[in-house]
Design an enzyme around this catalytic site. Structure first.
Site, mmCIF file in Angstrom:
data_model
loop_
_atom_site.group_PDB
_atom_site.id
_atom_site.type_symbol
_atom_site.label_atom_id
_atom_site.label_comp_id
_atom_site.label_asym_id
_atom_site.label_seq_id
_atom_site.Cartn_x
_atom_site.Cartn_y
_atom_site.Cartn_z
ATOM 1 N N ASP A 162 31.651 -29.511 -34.502
ATOM 2 C CA ASP A 162 32.023 -30.834 -34.999
ATOM 3 C C ASP A 162 31.283 -31.953 -34.279
ATOM 4 O O ASP A 162 30.757 -31.778 -33.181
ATOM 5 C CB ASP A 162 33.525 -31.055 -34.793
ATOM 6 C CG ASP A 162 33.864 -31.282 -33.324
ATOM 7 O OD1 ASP A 162 33.493 -30.426 -32.489
ATOM 8 O OD2 ASP A 162 34.472 -32.316 -32.995
ATOM 9 N N ARG A 166 33.120 -29.524 -39.230
ATOM 10 C CA ARG A 166 33.368 -28.107 -38.952
ATOM 11 C C ARG A 166 33.329 -27.248 -40.210
ATOM 12 O O ARG A 166 33.027 -26.062 -40.153
ATOM 13 C CB ARG A 166 34.745 -27.919 -38.298
ATOM 14 C CG ARG A 166 34.863 -28.505 -36.898
ATOM 15 C CD ARG A 166 36.116 -27.954 -36.225
ATOM 16 N NE ARG A 166 36.553 -28.746 -35.091
ATOM 17 C CZ ARG A 166 36.070 -28.613 -33.849
ATOM 18 N NH1 ARG A 166 35.127 -27.734 -33.596
ATOM 19 N NH2 ARG A 166 36.524 -29.361 -32.875
ATOM 20 N N GLU A 220 31.932 -17.196 -28.561
ATOM 21 C CA GLU A 220 31.747 -18.635 -28.382
ATOM 22 C C GLU A 220 30.795 -19.149 -29.453
ATOM 23 O O GLU A 220 29.882 -18.435 -29.872
ATOM 24 C CB GLU A 220 31.202 -18.868 -26.961
ATOM 25 C CG GLU A 220 30.894 -20.292 -26.586
ATOM 26 C CD GLU A 220 32.080 -21.244 -26.602
ATOM 27 O OE1 GLU A 220 32.758 -21.334 -27.635
ATOM 28 O OE2 GLU A 220 32.305 -21.923 -25.582
ATOM 29 N N ASP A 221 31.007 -20.375 -29.897
ATOM 30 C CA ASP A 221 30.109 -20.940 -30.906
ATOM 31 C C ASP A 221 28.740 -21.238 -30.300
ATOM 32 O O ASP A 221 27.719 -20.822 -30.811
ATOM 33 C CB ASP A 221 30.712 -22.212 -31.543
ATOM 34 C CG ASP A 221 31.233 -23.218 -30.518
ATOM 35 O OD1 ASP A 221 31.146 -22.944 -29.305
ATOM 36 O OD2 ASP A 221 31.728 -24.279 -30.933
ATOM 37 N N PHE A 265 21.721 -32.021 -30.722
ATOM 38 C CA PHE A 265 23.096 -31.890 -31.178
ATOM 39 C C PHE A 265 23.167 -31.253 -32.568
ATOM 40 O O PHE A 265 22.461 -31.654 -33.482
ATOM 41 C CB PHE A 265 23.798 -33.251 -31.193
ATOM 42 C CG PHE A 265 25.284 -33.131 -31.358
ATOM 43 C CD1 PHE A 265 26.088 -32.752 -30.293
ATOM 44 C CD2 PHE A 265 25.876 -33.351 -32.597
ATOM 45 C CE1 PHE A 265 27.459 -32.619 -30.453
ATOM 46 C CE2 PHE A 265 27.250 -33.219 -32.762
ATOM 47 C CZ PHE A 265 28.040 -32.848 -31.684
ATOM 48 N N LYS A 288 21.591 -23.130 -26.064
ATOM 49 C CA LYS A 288 20.583 -24.159 -25.782
ATOM 50 C C LYS A 288 20.057 -23.939 -24.367
ATOM 51 O O LYS A 288 20.570 -24.531 -23.414
ATOM 52 C CB LYS A 288 21.215 -25.556 -25.853
ATOM 53 C CG LYS A 288 21.686 -25.993 -27.227
ATOM 54 C CD LYS A 288 22.302 -27.389 -27.122
ATOM 55 C CE LYS A 288 22.816 -27.884 -28.445
ATOM 56 N NZ LYS A 288 23.608 -29.128 -28.315
ATOM 57 N N GLY A 309 35.704 -24.538 -31.805
ATOM 58 C CA GLY A 309 34.378 -24.368 -32.398
ATOM 59 C C GLY A 309 34.046 -22.981 -32.910
ATOM 60 O O GLY A 309 33.351 -22.836 -33.905
ATOM 61 N N ASP A 328 26.028 -24.457 -24.183
ATOM 62 C CA ASP A 328 25.228 -25.665 -23.981
ATOM 63 C C ASP A 328 24.873 -25.762 -22.489
ATOM 64 O O ASP A 328 23.912 -25.146 -22.037
ATOM 65 C CB ASP A 328 26.062 -26.851 -24.486
ATOM 66 C CG ASP A 328 25.323 -28.181 -24.464
ATOM 67 O OD1 ASP A 328 24.093 -28.181 -24.298
ATOM 68 O OD2 ASP A 328 25.968 -29.227 -24.614
HETATM 69 P P1 IMP Z 1 29.136 -26.197 -22.432
HETATM 70 O O1 IMP Z 1 30.369 -26.065 -21.600
HETATM 71 O O2 IMP Z 1 28.298 -27.378 -22.012
HETATM 72 O O3 IMP Z 1 28.309 -24.927 -22.497
HETATM 73 O O4 IMP Z 1 29.592 -26.605 -23.880
HETATM 74 C C1 IMP Z 1 30.066 -25.690 -24.754
HETATM 75 C C2 IMP Z 1 30.912 -26.355 -25.805
HETATM 76 O O5 IMP Z 1 30.467 -27.669 -26.137
HETATM 77 C C3 IMP Z 1 30.816 -25.563 -27.088
HETATM 78 O O6 IMP Z 1 31.805 -24.578 -27.138
HETATM 79 C C4 IMP Z 1 30.970 -26.610 -28.150
HETATM 80 O O7 IMP Z 1 32.341 -26.749 -28.474
HETATM 81 C C5 IMP Z 1 30.455 -27.869 -27.529
HETATM 82 N N1 IMP Z 1 29.067 -28.141 -27.966
HETATM 83 C C6 IMP Z 1 27.925 -27.912 -27.263
HETATM 84 N N2 IMP Z 1 26.847 -28.258 -27.947
HETATM 85 C C7 IMP Z 1 27.283 -28.725 -29.143
HETATM 86 C C8 IMP Z 1 26.606 -29.224 -30.314
HETATM 87 O O8 IMP Z 1 25.363 -29.307 -30.410
HETATM 88 N N3 IMP Z 1 27.411 -29.597 -31.346
HETATM 89 C C9 IMP Z 1 28.764 -29.519 -31.295
HETATM 90 N N4 IMP Z 1 29.433 -29.042 -30.228
HETATM 91 C C10 IMP Z 1 28.696 -28.651 -29.161
HETATM 92 MG MG MG Z 2 33.475 -24.411 -28.197
#
Ligand code: IMP
Ligand code: MG
Length: 178
Positions: free
Chosen positions: A162, A168, A102-103, A155, A134, A48, A106
């Protein structure tokens, strides 16, 4: 408003390419100031973050290095809760000033699992640059040191993000229409 259809879902424009570019410029300026003389090592998290990492790295003007790691914790529009390391890190972090790219943060699970692995190598410092955060989705609290945008718990798609493999390549960021 131009609605975009990807797989079975509809998305609407949320953050323009111009706004993203402007924000990344501001982050790069802060990093230039904070890391002058420290030769930071950026570690971008694939897949991402590849676009954010590329644009951010181009705007950083101090001497610095970049490396990539691949982790995955996402399937479809909901976090699967599984983090898998697919590509390892080949650089010794001991004594280095490390900035994770990091993108999106979440739930925070990805970074909460990954950061201890890095801290184990005793970097001189460890900071996080994330384009998106978020806060409402937080399960594992993560401090984002360099943040682009704080966003609602919806989302997002585009600019590296993606939905089941697609989207992407979109230069801006779209939000799921619910
Ligand atoms: P986390 O481990 O829950 O913080 O998730 C992080 C990863 O989930 C990110 O690096 C993204 O690759 C993916 N992700 C989280 N939210 C989104 C979204 O809204 N769209 C697409 N990918 C997401
Ligand atoms: Mg990611």
């Amino acid at each position: 408003m131009s609605i975009l259809r990807v797989h079975d879902k509809a998305f609407e424009p949320y953050l323009s390419a111009e706004l993203i570019d402007e924000k990344i410029g501001m982050i790069a300026t802060r990093i230039d100031q904070d890391y002058v003389g420290k030769k930071p090592l950026f570690i971008a998290i694939l897949n991402g973050a590849f676009m954010f990492a590329s644009d951010l790295f181009k705007k950083v003007s101090i001497e610095s290095e970049i490396s990539f790691i691949k982790l995955a914790s996402y399937k479809g529009t909901k976090s699967s809760g599984q983090v898998i390391t697919a590509i390892g890190l080949d650089t010794d972090l001991h004594g280095r000033h490390v900035v994770i790219i990091e993108d999106i943060v979440d739930t925070g699970k990805t970074l909460s699992e990954f950061l201890p692995q890095l801290e184990h190598q005793q970097p001189a410092s460890l900071k996080i640059a994330a384009l998106l955060h978020k806060p409402e989705a937080t399960v594992y609290p993560i401090t984002v040191d360099y943040l682009g945008f704080s966003v609602p718990n919806k989302f997002l798609l585009g600019y590296g993000l993606d939905y089941d493999g697609l989207g992407r390549n979109i230069p801006s960021i779209y939000q799921l229409v619910e």
